[in-house]
Design a protein around this motif. Sequence first.
Motif, PDB file in Angstrom:
ATOM      1  N   LEU A 112       0.791  -1.135   0.020  1.00 24.86           N
ATOM      2  CA  LEU A 112      -0.141   0.044   0.154  1.00 24.86           C
ATOM      3  C   LEU A 112       0.935   1.271   0.058  1.00 24.86           C
ATOM      4  N   LYS A 113       0.425   2.351  -0.616  1.00 22.04           N
ATOM      5  CA  LYS A 113       1.065   3.621  -0.601  1.00 22.04           C
ATOM      6  C   LYS A 113       0.058   4.431  -0.006  1.00 22.04           C
ATOM      7  N   ASP A 114       0.426   5.189   1.228  1.00 27.25           N
ATOM      8  CA  ASP A 114      -0.442   6.072   2.265  1.00 27.25           C
ATOM      9  C   ASP A 114      -1.698   5.370   2.336  1.00 27.25           C
ATOM     10  N   GLY A 115      -1.592   4.101   2.532  1.00 26.10           N
ATOM     11  CA  GLY A 115      -2.836   3.203   2.999  1.00 26.10           C
ATOM     12  C   GLY A 115      -3.898   2.890   1.920  1.00 26.10           C
ATOM     13  N   LYS A 116      -3.312   3.187   0.826  1.00 24.05           N
ATOM     14  CA  LYS A 116      -4.276   2.904  -0.344  1.00 24.05           C
ATOM     15  C   LYS A 116      -3.588   1.908  -1.278  1.00 24.05           C
ATOM     16  N   LYS A 117      -4.246   1.138  -2.129  1.00 16.07           N
ATOM     17  CA  LYS A 117      -3.820   0.209  -3.182  1.00 16.07           C
ATOM     18  C   LYS A 117      -3.062   0.990  -4.315  1.00 16.07           C
ATOM     19  N   MET A 118      -2.146   0.378  -4.699  1.00 12.71           N
ATOM     20  CA  MET A 118      -1.263   1.153  -5.532  1.00 12.71           C
ATOM     21  C   MET A 118      -2.234   0.895  -7.158  1.00 12.71           C
ATOM     22  N   SER A 119      -2.095   1.849  -7.738  1.00 19.62           N
ATOM     23  CA  SER A 119      -2.762   1.786  -8.885  1.00 19.62           C
ATOM     24  C   SER A 119      -2.143   2.463 -10.105  1.00 19.62           C
ATOM     25  N   ARG A 145      -0.390   6.134  -8.519  1.00 21.61           N
ATOM     26  CA  ARG A 145       0.262   5.587  -7.359  1.00 21.61           C
ATOM     27  C   ARG A 145       0.973   4.381  -7.427  1.00 21.61           C
ATOM     28  N   ASP A 181      -1.149  -6.973   4.150  1.00 24.12           N
ATOM     29  CA  ASP A 181      -0.779  -5.979   3.333  1.00 24.12           C
ATOM     30  C   ASP A 181       0.172  -5.086   3.797  1.00 24.12           C
ATOM     31  N   GLU A 190       2.803  -1.369   4.115  1.00 28.59           N
ATOM     32  CA  GLU A 190       2.741   0.213   3.790  1.00 28.59           C
ATOM     33  C   GLU A 190       4.185   0.254   3.517  1.00 28.59           C
ATOM     34  N   LYS A 207      -3.971   5.835 -11.363  1.00 27.11           N
ATOM     35  CA  LYS A 207      -4.012   6.774 -10.388  1.00 27.11           C
ATOM     36  C   LYS A 207      -2.681   7.318 -10.081  1.00 27.11           C
TER      37      LYS A 207
END
Length: 562
Positions: free
Chosen positions: A366-373, A378, A431, A433, A376
């Motif tokens: 995760l990057k900043d708690g969010k799934k990488m995409s 990320r 997951d 971070e 977007k």
Amino acid sequence: MDLKSVLATEMKSQVLSSWPEEDICKLIEIPKHAHLGDLAFPCFRLAKEWRKSPGVIAAEIAQTFHSPTFKNVEAVGPYVNVRFDPALTGKEIVSSILKQGVQYGSHPFGNGKTIVLDMSSPNIAKPFSMGHLRSTVIGNALANLAEKCGYETVKINYIGDWGTQFGKLIVAFKKWGDEEKVKENPIAELFTLYKKFHEEAVQDPALEEEGRKAFKLLEDGDEEITGLWKWFKCESFEAFKTIYTLLGVNFDSYNGEAFFNDKMEEVVQLLQEKALLETSQGARVVWLEDETLPPCLIKKTDGATLYATRDLAAALYRQREYSFDEALYVVGQEQTVHFKQVKGVLEKLEFDWARSMKHIPFGLYLKDGKKMSTRKGRVILLEEVLAEAVAMADENIKKKNPHLKGAEAVARDVGVGAVIFHDLKNDRLNDIEFSLEHMLTFEGETGPYLQYTHARAQSILRKAGVASPYTFNGLKDSASWEVIKQLRLFPETVERAWKGCAPSILAKYLLELAKSFNSYYGNTKIINPDPEQESRLALVFAAASLLSQGLSLLGIKSPDEM
Ligand code: ARG
């Protein structure tokens, strides 16, 4: 000998003659706090048998239970807590580490058996993702653990080099590609072209059809198209190899998806013979209703094969080629259903060995708690992560040890080790971070911390100037005993990490070992010409060698100086 077994043997002969020693052994625990004792035997199960409260039983046992290797036995609530005699027991443990060297912690239970690991498996013309990193480092650590347990391993890099996406890529390259640019920066350029295809296809749906046609040509062996595909593959391989060299990971086979193009017909035949293949909306599928799984797609309406078809052929091939006793697929958890389907189909074909196929899933970065995409923005590219980690390690070394010889190689080992350890210390399914700063600190639960602990140990040994072999004659202080107790956990940790397919068990163990070593080292004058110096050095040597061995099982180097 393992302390748990020592205690179990004594328990059996003195208290529990009717119980199998193994059962006793399984119940034995390590007390949460060292001051409570080295090992504890809980009396809850006995309470049922003896019809007394566990506390009463513990007190009764503690009164008579004793052995020369014990320092004392004490009842603490429902537990019988045992403390071993450090000098006597420690001598046995440390001496066996010194004697066995790299053999210490090996197990024989895998002897004569073969494990096949499907791991890494990036897709050509696409960046090597952090997910592929996970598969690579988890797979590599599992292979090392398997070997330590006696197994033969076969590490297979099932390169993603086939599928409709290559039709699209070829169309994109022919329309907008520039050969020179691709040569300069193959993966990034090809990936850009691939993304452009998808953007353009939104406006111009005819592109999709063109892509399908190009893939058909590829499948039919068209010369020009095949040439392009081979070129993409070659360029991608070069880029992947750089990463593998840096990570220090090797493979026994690179047979990717395309290798199975001419081997799928057999699967289709077998399915047909068993009347398992059915037509659904024009496609050929195997129903897996009884397994409560979606149907497994074997052939598309246009006759094209699929990811699952290739995996079926690959499994058959691997069983024949390697007669594996177990086949592990180290692949992200988003493919869980796929592997259940593949296994389900093989079971329907009545292949007994299908039962020994095991999907080893893992969580996401995760990057900043969010799934990488990718969409977007990320997204994190492994190549950049590794380069940055090495650069940060280099800076750190320049600050801390500016005159270090071979600093470049050390920075590489530390930077790469940091990335690997950050991955492996986490429970596989969690997951993670992503944080370079966290990976690289010398304090806390990091790879560099372990490497630094090891280097420190090596540096005292160098300073002492006493050459190996070292002899250990026993130490009486409690700090050294805490280190010895950690050392003796190494063999069973290796076994647990392997059996649980959990490199994190070993990673966490190494942190504990390093912690106990550092507190010993911090409070003891190791080099001091008294009769115990030799034993202290022997202990330092034993700790350093298990740290290094443990790191190496995780696929991490341990430089002697940093
Ligand atoms: N190339 C695939 C991907 O990147 C992973 C392949 C996993 N192995 C397998 N036998 N399917 O998603």
